[in-house]
Design a protein around this motif. Structure first.
Motif, PDB file in Angstrom:
ATOM      1  N   ASP A 116       0.941  -1.067   0.093  1.00 39.79           N
ATOM      2  CA  ASP A 116      -0.070  -0.075   0.226  1.00 39.79           C
ATOM      3  C   ASP A 116       0.921   1.306   0.074  1.00 39.79           C
ATOM      4  OD1 ASP A 116      -2.248  -1.300   0.203  1.00 39.79           O
ATOM      5  OD2 ASP A 116      -3.103  -0.626   2.030  1.00 39.79           O
TER       6      ASP A 116
ATOM      7  N   ASP B 218       0.426   3.768   1.942  1.00 38.29           N
ATOM      8  CA  ASP B 218       0.661   4.137   3.131  1.00 38.29           C
ATOM      9  C   ASP B 218       1.452   3.305   3.756  1.00 38.29           C
ATOM     10  OD1 ASP B 218      -1.162   2.124   3.378  1.00 38.29           O
ATOM     11  OD2 ASP B 218      -2.538   3.001   4.514  1.00 38.29           O
TER      12      ASP B 218
ATOM     13  N   HIS C 154       2.667   0.387   8.556  1.00 40.87           N
ATOM     14  CA  HIS C 154       1.283   0.553   7.797  1.00 40.87           C
ATOM     15  C   HIS C 154       0.493   1.510   8.508  1.00 40.87           C
ATOM     16  CE1 HIS C 154      -2.091  -1.557   5.421  1.00 40.87           C
ATOM     17  NE2 HIS C 154      -2.058  -0.139   5.377  1.00 40.87           N
TER      18      HIS C 154
ATOM     19  N   LYS D  38      -4.013   9.644   7.361  1.00 45.22           N
ATOM     20  CA  LYS D  38      -2.754   9.441   6.835  1.00 45.22           C
ATOM     21  C   LYS D  38      -1.636  10.161   7.086  1.00 45.22           C
ATOM     22  CE  LYS D  38      -4.728   5.909   4.533  1.00 45.22           C
ATOM     23  NZ  LYS D  38      -4.664   4.422   5.157  1.00 45.22           N
TER      24      LYS D  38
HETATM   25 MN    MN Z   1      -3.247   0.861   3.686  1.00 50.67          MN
END
Ligand code: MN
Ligand code: UDP
Ligand code: GLC
Length: 351
Positions: free
Chosen positions: A102, A104, A212, A218
Motif C-alpha cells: 500500500d 501508506d 502500515h 494518513k
Molecule cells: Mn493501507
C-alpha cells in the motif's frame, strides 16, 4: 533481479506522496528489486514525473471501483471502492514475482527476503487475524489469475467492498493451508495493533520492518515542523500521538528526500478520503499512554516504546492501578478517563 518488483498504487496525488515516501524508503534500504507504481488518470502529470524519479516504472491503469457503498459503509471508508484497482498488479507479467505494498506503508529496513515467499503470502489482519491484510502481500503476476480475479470481482464482489474482502475470498485457504504464507506481523505493523495489544507492541514493536498507516488519517494529513523534526497537528487528532516516531520518520523522509523533488505548484492536494473520523476510545487510551514520548525522534524506537508513560488527571485510585486498568481495557470512559479529561491533558501537554 530485474524480474522481481515492489509494486504500489496511487489513484490521486495524495496517495502519490505516500508512494514517493515508500519508494524512497525502499531505495534507502538498498533493495535490489525494481520499483513499480500503478497510477490512474487522476494523478497529475507533475506527480507522475516525480514518481518517475524514484520508481523504475510508472504504469497508467484504469480505475476499478467496486461501487459497493453498502459494504464500504461497514468499514466507514466509502472511498475504498477504488482499491479494486490493485487487481491490475497481477497483469505485470514481465515480472515473475512481486510484492504489493500500500502507498501508506513505510519500510524500516531491507525486506528483499520476502521474495523467497510464495503467492499468496501476507500478514494477518489485526481486526480479524484469520484474514490477511492486503497492505503487504507477495504474489505472482499471471494473466490467468488476473482474469479469474476480475471475473470473481463481478460475480462474487467483496465482503468489505475493497480489495481485502475480495482477495481473502479468492485465496480462501490462506488461514489454514500453509504457515509459510503467513508473514510475521512485523512486515505489516499497523497502528490498530498498538492500542489493541499494547504489551505486545512494547515487546516486539522495535523489531518492526514495515509500518502500515492503516486507517482514515494518513501521514500526509498532518503538519510537520522540520525545525523540531516533529509532527504537529490538531490536538483533537489523537492518532497523532499513537505513533509519533513512525509518523516523524515518514515526515523526515518526505521533507528531506521527497519534497525537494516536488514542484512548488502543480501537485494536487485533493483527497478522495472522507476526512478525519472520531478516533475510538482505544485510540484515546493509547494517545494517553504515548503522549509523553512524542517528539523524541532522537530516541531509539525501542527506548521510546519502553518509556510509555501515563499521567492521568487527579485520580480516585492510584495511578498504577489506573494504568493497569487501561492496559486491561477497563478504562473509565464515562468518568475520569473521559474524552474531555484526556483532551485537557493533551492540550496542557501540547501547550
Ligand atoms: Mn493501507
Ligand atoms: N488507494 C489509492 N487511492 C485511494 C484509496 C486507496 O490509490 O483513493 C490505494 C493506495 O495504494 C492505498 C491502498 O489503495 O494505500 C489501500 O487504501 P488505504 O491504504 O487507504 O486503506 P487502509 O490500509 O487504510 O485500509
Ligand atoms: C484493508 C487494507 C487495505 C485495503 C482495505 C480495503 O484495511 O489495509 O489495503 O485496501 O482493507 O479492502
Amino acid at each position: 533481479m530485474s524480474d522481481q518488483a515492489f509494486v504500489t498504487l496511487a489513484t490521486n496525488d495524495l496517495y502519490g506522496k505516500g508512494a514517493l515516501v515508500l519508494g524512497t524508503s525502499l531505495r534507502n534500504h538498498r533493495t535490489t528489486r525494481q520499483l513499480v507504481v500503478l497510477v490512474s488518470p487522476q494523478v497529475s502529470n507533475n506527480m507522475r514525473a516525480v514518481l518517475g524519479k524514484i520508481f523504475d516504472e510508472v504504469i497508467l491503469v484504469n480505475v476499478l471501483d467496486s461501487k459497493d457503498s453498502a459494504h464500504l459503509a461497514m468499514i466507514k471508508r466509502p472511498e475504498l471502492g477504488v482499491t479494486f484497482t490493485k487487481l491490475h498488479c497481477w497483469a505485470l507479467t514481465h515480472y515473475s514475482k512481486c510484492i504489493f505494498m500500500d502507498a501508506d506503508t513505510l519500510v524500516l529496513c531491507n525486506i528483499d527476503e520476502l521474495f523467497e515467499r510464495e503467492e499468496l503470502s501476507a500478514a494477518p489482519d489485526p481486526g480479524w487475524p484469520d484474514c490477511f491484510n492486503t497492505g503487504v502481500f507477495v504474489y505472482r503476476p499471471s494473466i490467468e489469475t488476473y482474469n479469474e480475479l476480475l471475473q470473481f470481482s463481478t460475480e462474487k464482489g467483496s465482503f468489505d467492498g475493497g480489495d481485502q474482502g475480495l482477495l481473502n475470498s479468492f485465496f480462501s485457504n490462506w488461514a489454514t493451508a500453509d504457515i509459510n504464507k503467513h508473514l510475521p506481523f512485523i512486515y505489516n505493523l499497523s497502528s490498530v495493533a498498538i492500542y489493541s495489544y499494547l504489551p505486545a507492541f512494547k515487546q516486539y514493536g522495535a523489531d518492526a520492518k514495515v509500518v502500515h498507516f492503516l486507517g482514515n488519517t494518513k501521514p500526509w494529513n498532518y503538519s510537520y515542523n522540520p525545525k523540531t523534526r516533529c509532527v504537529t497537528g490538531d490536538s483533537h487528532d489523537y492518532s497523532l500521538v499513537t505513533h509519533p516516531e513512525f509518523l516523524n520518520m515518514w515526515w523526515d523522509i518526505f521533507t528531506t528526500s521527497v519534497s525537494p523533488l516536488l514542484p512548488v505548484h502543480g501537485i494536487s492536494n485533493e483527497q478522495s478520503s472522507s476526512g478525519t473520523q472520531e478516533p475510538s476510545c482505544l485510540a484515546y487510551a493509547l494517545a494517553f499512554s504515548c503522549g509523553l514520548s512524542f517528539c523524541r525522534k532522537e530516541e531509539k524506537l525501542s527506548e521510546a516504546v519502553s518509556q510509555l508513560s501515563f499521567t492521568p488527571p487527579p485520580p480516585a485510585v492510584s495511578s498504577e492501578e489506573r494504568r493497569k486498568k487501561w492496559e486491561q481495557g477497563q478504562a473509565d470512559y464515562m468518568g475520569e478517563d473521559s474524552f474531555q479529561n484526556i483532551q485537557k491533558k493533551l492540550d496542557a501537554y501540547l501547550n
